[in-house]
Design a protein around this motif. Structure first.
Motif, PDB file in Angstrom:
ATOM      1  N   SER A 142       0.835  -1.204   0.000  1.00  0.00           N
ATOM      2  CA  SER A 142       0.000   0.000   0.000  1.00  0.00           C
ATOM      3  C   SER A 142       0.865   1.248   0.000  1.00  0.00           C
ATOM      4  O   SER A 142       1.994   1.236   0.501  1.00  0.00           O
ATOM      5  CB  SER A 142      -0.899   0.020   1.239  1.00  0.00           C
ATOM      6  OG  SER A 142      -1.873  -0.975   1.145  1.00  0.00           O
ATOM      7  N   ALA A 143       0.328   2.315  -0.546  1.00  0.00           N
ATOM      8  CA  ALA A 143       1.044   3.589  -0.542  1.00  0.00           C
ATOM      9  C   ALA A 143       1.163   4.136   0.877  1.00  0.00           C
ATOM     10  O   ALA A 143       2.134   4.818   1.207  1.00  0.00           O
ATOM     11  CB  ALA A 143       0.331   4.592  -1.435  1.00  0.00           C
ATOM     12  N   LYS A 144       0.185   3.821   1.713  1.00  0.00           N
ATOM     13  CA  LYS A 144       0.206   4.239   3.119  1.00  0.00           C
ATOM     14  C   LYS A 144       0.398   3.000   3.979  1.00  0.00           C
ATOM     15  O   LYS A 144      -0.254   1.980   3.775  1.00  0.00           O
ATOM     16  CB  LYS A 144      -1.106   4.928   3.496  1.00  0.00           C
ATOM     17  CG  LYS A 144      -1.347   6.215   2.756  1.00  0.00           C
ATOM     18  CD  LYS A 144      -2.643   6.845   3.211  1.00  0.00           C
ATOM     19  CE  LYS A 144      -2.912   8.134   2.450  1.00  0.00           C
ATOM     20  NZ  LYS A 144      -4.181   8.748   2.856  1.00  0.00           N
ATOM     21  N   GLU A 145       1.265   3.114   4.964  1.00  0.00           N
ATOM     22  CA  GLU A 145       1.535   1.967   5.833  1.00  0.00           C
ATOM     23  C   GLU A 145       0.293   1.469   6.557  1.00  0.00           C
ATOM     24  O   GLU A 145       0.154   0.283   6.819  1.00  0.00           O
ATOM     25  CB  GLU A 145       2.623   2.324   6.856  1.00  0.00           C
ATOM     26  CG  GLU A 145       4.004   2.431   6.243  1.00  0.00           C
ATOM     27  CD  GLU A 145       5.067   2.701   7.286  1.00  0.00           C
ATOM     28  OE1 GLU A 145       4.889   2.311   8.460  1.00  0.00           O
ATOM     29  OE2 GLU A 145       6.078   3.312   6.920  1.00  0.00           O
ATOM     30  N   SER A 146      -0.623   2.368   6.871  1.00  0.00           N
ATOM     31  CA  SER A 146      -1.809   1.985   7.631  1.00  0.00           C
ATOM     32  C   SER A 146      -2.907   1.348   6.761  1.00  0.00           C
ATOM     33  O   SER A 146      -3.851   0.776   7.288  1.00  0.00           O
ATOM     34  CB  SER A 146      -2.383   3.211   8.349  1.00  0.00           C
ATOM     35  OG  SER A 146      -2.758   4.189   7.392  1.00  0.00           O
ATOM     36  N   ALA A 147      -2.754   1.444   5.440  1.00  0.00           N
ATOM     37  CA  ALA A 147      -3.769   0.894   4.544  1.00  0.00           C
ATOM     38  C   ALA A 147      -3.608  -0.618   4.429  1.00  0.00           C
ATOM     39  O   ALA A 147      -2.484  -1.120   4.336  1.00  0.00           O
ATOM     40  CB  ALA A 147      -3.659   1.542   3.170  1.00  0.00           C
ATOM     41  N   PRO A 148      -4.706  -1.335   4.451  1.00  0.00           N
ATOM     42  CA  PRO A 148      -4.611  -2.798   4.363  1.00  0.00           C
ATOM     43  C   PRO A 148      -4.268  -3.263   2.947  1.00  0.00           C
ATOM     44  O   PRO A 148      -4.538  -2.575   1.969  1.00  0.00           O
ATOM     45  CB  PRO A 148      -6.016  -3.258   4.747  1.00  0.00           C
ATOM     46  CG  PRO A 148      -6.895  -2.128   4.336  1.00  0.00           C
ATOM     47  CD  PRO A 148      -6.087  -0.878   4.565  1.00  0.00           C
ATOM     48  N   ILE A 149      -3.669  -4.436   2.872  1.00  0.00           N
ATOM     49  CA  ILE A 149      -3.438  -5.079   1.581  1.00  0.00           C
ATOM     50  C   ILE A 149      -4.782  -5.656   1.124  1.00  0.00           C
ATOM     51  O   ILE A 149      -5.466  -6.347   1.871  1.00  0.00           O
ATOM     52  CB  ILE A 149      -2.383  -6.201   1.702  1.00  0.00           C
ATOM     53  CG1 ILE A 149      -1.036  -5.633   2.166  1.00  0.00           C
ATOM     54  CG2 ILE A 149      -2.243  -6.969   0.401  1.00  0.00           C
ATOM     55  CD1 ILE A 149      -0.390  -4.679   1.184  1.00  0.00           C
ATOM     56  N   GLN A 150      -5.154  -5.356  -0.095  1.00  0.00           N
ATOM     57  CA  GLN A 150      -6.438  -5.802  -0.628  1.00  0.00           C
ATOM     58  C   GLN A 150      -6.352  -7.265  -1.071  1.00  0.00           C
ATOM     59  O   GLN A 150      -5.284  -7.730  -1.479  1.00  0.00           O
ATOM     60  CB  GLN A 150      -6.855  -4.931  -1.813  1.00  0.00           C
ATOM     61  CG  GLN A 150      -7.036  -3.469  -1.460  1.00  0.00           C
ATOM     62  CD  GLN A 150      -8.143  -3.271  -0.440  1.00  0.00           C
ATOM     63  OE1 GLN A 150      -9.210  -3.858  -0.525  1.00  0.00           O
ATOM     64  NE2 GLN A 150      -7.877  -2.430   0.545  1.00  0.00           N
ATOM     65  N   PRO A 151      -7.465  -7.967  -1.004  1.00  0.00           N
ATOM     66  CA  PRO A 151      -7.451  -9.355  -1.470  1.00  0.00           C
ATOM     67  C   PRO A 151      -7.204  -9.427  -2.975  1.00  0.00           C
ATOM     68  O   PRO A 151      -7.492  -8.481  -3.710  1.00  0.00           O
ATOM     69  CB  PRO A 151      -8.841  -9.876  -1.121  1.00  0.00           C
ATOM     70  CG  PRO A 151      -9.674  -8.684  -0.848  1.00  0.00           C
ATOM     71  CD  PRO A 151      -8.775  -7.549  -0.506  1.00  0.00           C
ATOM     72  N   GLU A 152      -6.674 -10.542  -3.403  1.00  0.00           N
ATOM     73  CA  GLU A 152      -6.380 -10.746  -4.813  1.00  0.00           C
ATOM     74  C   GLU A 152      -7.654 -10.655  -5.647  1.00  0.00           C
ATOM     75  O   GLU A 152      -8.715 -11.110  -5.232  1.00  0.00           O
ATOM     76  CB  GLU A 152      -5.741 -12.127  -4.982  1.00  0.00           C
ATOM     77  CG  GLU A 152      -5.172 -12.374  -6.344  1.00  0.00           C
ATOM     78  CD  GLU A 152      -4.369 -13.655  -6.378  1.00  0.00           C
ATOM     79  OE1 GLU A 152      -3.147 -13.566  -6.163  1.00  0.00           O
ATOM     80  OE2 GLU A 152      -4.970 -14.720  -6.607  1.00  0.00           O
ATOM     81  N   LEU A 153      -7.513 -10.058  -6.808  1.00  0.00           N
ATOM     82  CA  LEU A 153      -8.617  -9.914  -7.746  1.00  0.00           C
ATOM     83  C   LEU A 153      -8.304 -10.788  -8.961  1.00  0.00           C
ATOM     84  O   LEU A 153      -7.208 -10.714  -9.512  1.00  0.00           O
ATOM     85  CB  LEU A 153      -8.751  -8.451  -8.179  1.00  0.00           C
ATOM     86  CG  LEU A 153      -9.709  -8.134  -9.315  1.00  0.00           C
ATOM     87  CD1 LEU A 153     -11.150  -8.413  -8.891  1.00  0.00           C
ATOM     88  CD2 LEU A 153      -9.554  -6.689  -9.750  1.00  0.00           C
ATOM     89  N   GLN A 154      -9.263 -11.608  -9.350  1.00  0.00           N
ATOM     90  CA  GLN A 154      -9.056 -12.469 -10.512  1.00  0.00           C
ATOM     91  C   GLN A 154     -10.315 -12.420 -11.382  1.00  0.00           C
ATOM     92  O   GLN A 154     -11.429 -12.578 -10.872  1.00  0.00           O
ATOM     93  CB  GLN A 154      -8.780 -13.898 -10.072  1.00  0.00           C
ATOM     94  CG  GLN A 154      -8.344 -14.801 -11.208  1.00  0.00           C
ATOM     95  CD  GLN A 154      -7.934 -16.155 -10.692  1.00  0.00           C
ATOM     96  OE1 GLN A 154      -8.800 -16.968 -10.404  1.00  0.00           O
ATOM     97  NE2 GLN A 154      -6.641 -16.372 -10.566  1.00  0.00           N
ATOM     98  N   ILE A 155     -10.112 -12.152 -12.677  1.00  0.00           N
ATOM     99  CA  ILE A 155     -11.237 -12.116 -13.606  1.00  0.00           C
ATOM    100  C   ILE A 155     -10.880 -12.901 -14.867  1.00  0.00           C
ATOM    101  O   ILE A 155      -9.717 -12.961 -15.275  1.00  0.00           O
ATOM    102  CB  ILE A 155     -11.641 -10.673 -13.987  1.00  0.00           C
ATOM    103  CG1 ILE A 155     -10.464  -9.908 -14.611  1.00  0.00           C
ATOM    104  CG2 ILE A 155     -12.192  -9.920 -12.799  1.00  0.00           C
ATOM    105  CD1 ILE A 155     -10.835  -8.573 -15.206  1.00  0.00           C
ATOM    106  N   ASP A 156     -11.882 -13.500 -15.468  1.00  0.00           N
ATOM    107  CA  ASP A 156     -11.735 -14.151 -16.762  1.00  0.00           C
ATOM    108  C   ASP A 156     -12.327 -13.213 -17.803  1.00  0.00           C
ATOM    109  O   ASP A 156     -13.428 -12.678 -17.614  1.00  0.00           O
ATOM    110  CB  ASP A 156     -12.472 -15.488 -16.786  1.00  0.00           C
ATOM    111  CG  ASP A 156     -11.838 -16.518 -15.875  1.00  0.00           C
ATOM    112  OD1 ASP A 156     -10.657 -16.346 -15.499  1.00  0.00           O
ATOM    113  OD2 ASP A 156     -12.501 -17.505 -15.538  1.00  0.00           O
ATOM    114  N   ILE A 157     -11.588 -12.996 -18.873  1.00  0.00           N
ATOM    115  CA  ILE A 157     -12.029 -12.079 -19.918  1.00  0.00           C
ATOM    116  C   ILE A 157     -11.853 -12.726 -21.281  1.00  0.00           C
ATOM    117  O   ILE A 157     -11.172 -13.738 -21.420  1.00  0.00           O
ATOM    118  CB  ILE A 157     -11.257 -10.739 -19.882  1.00  0.00           C
ATOM    119  CG1 ILE A 157      -9.776 -10.968 -20.198  1.00  0.00           C
ATOM    120  CG2 ILE A 157     -11.443 -10.034 -18.552  1.00  0.00           C
ATOM    121  CD1 ILE A 157      -9.055  -9.727 -20.623  1.00  0.00           C
ATOM    122  N   GLU A 158     -12.459 -12.110 -22.264  1.00  0.00           N
ATOM    123  CA  GLU A 158     -12.220 -12.484 -23.653  1.00  0.00           C
ATOM    124  C   GLU A 158     -11.819 -11.229 -24.409  1.00  0.00           C
ATOM    125  O   GLU A 158     -12.169 -10.110 -24.026  1.00  0.00           O
ATOM    126  CB  GLU A 158     -13.455 -13.130 -24.278  1.00  0.00           C
ATOM    127  CG  GLU A 158     -14.666 -12.248 -24.323  1.00  0.00           C
ATOM    128  CD  GLU A 158     -15.857 -12.959 -24.944  1.00  0.00           C
ATOM    129  OE1 GLU A 158     -16.573 -12.280 -25.695  1.00  0.00           O
ATOM    130  OE2 GLU A 158     -16.069 -14.142 -24.677  1.00  0.00           O
TER     131      GLU A 158
END
Length: 97
Positions: free
Chosen positions: A17-33
């Motif tokens: 994160s840009a800020k130390e206090s900000a949480p790490i976001q969960p992984e994002l996964q998408i299927d696209i065409e």
């Protein structure tokens, strides 16, 4: 998904994160065409050496293909009324370089 298109799975992992206090976001996964081979598009952009940093060519190519596919599928959406014609001009300019 349309079998005539290329199929991809994109994973975004939040490393820091840009800020130390900000949480790490969960992984994002998408299927696209996509109607284009994204890897070939990225390779062409890298070969053009449009940017000083080769990684930026990869970022640009991926972002461009993700955005342009949504734009094409929604070209009649009012959000894109002014933008769609300009995007066509932009793509012609990019391809001519």
């Amino acid at each position: 998904m349309n079998k005539r298109n290329h199929q991809y799975r994109i994973t975004v992992t939040h490393l820091e994160s840009a800020k130390e206090s900000a949480p790490i976001q969960p992984e994002l996964q998408i299927d696209i065409e996509n109607h284009d081979d994204i890897f070939a598009v990225i390779e062409k952009i890298q070969q053009k050496q449009l940017f000083d940093d080769p990684q930026q060519a990869t970022e640009f190519g991926l972002g461009l293909k993700l955005f342009s596919e949504v734009l094409l599928k929604n070209r009649k959406h009012p959000l894109f009324d002014e933008f769609y014609p300009a995007f066509g001009d932009f793509m012609k300019k990019l391809k001519s370089q």
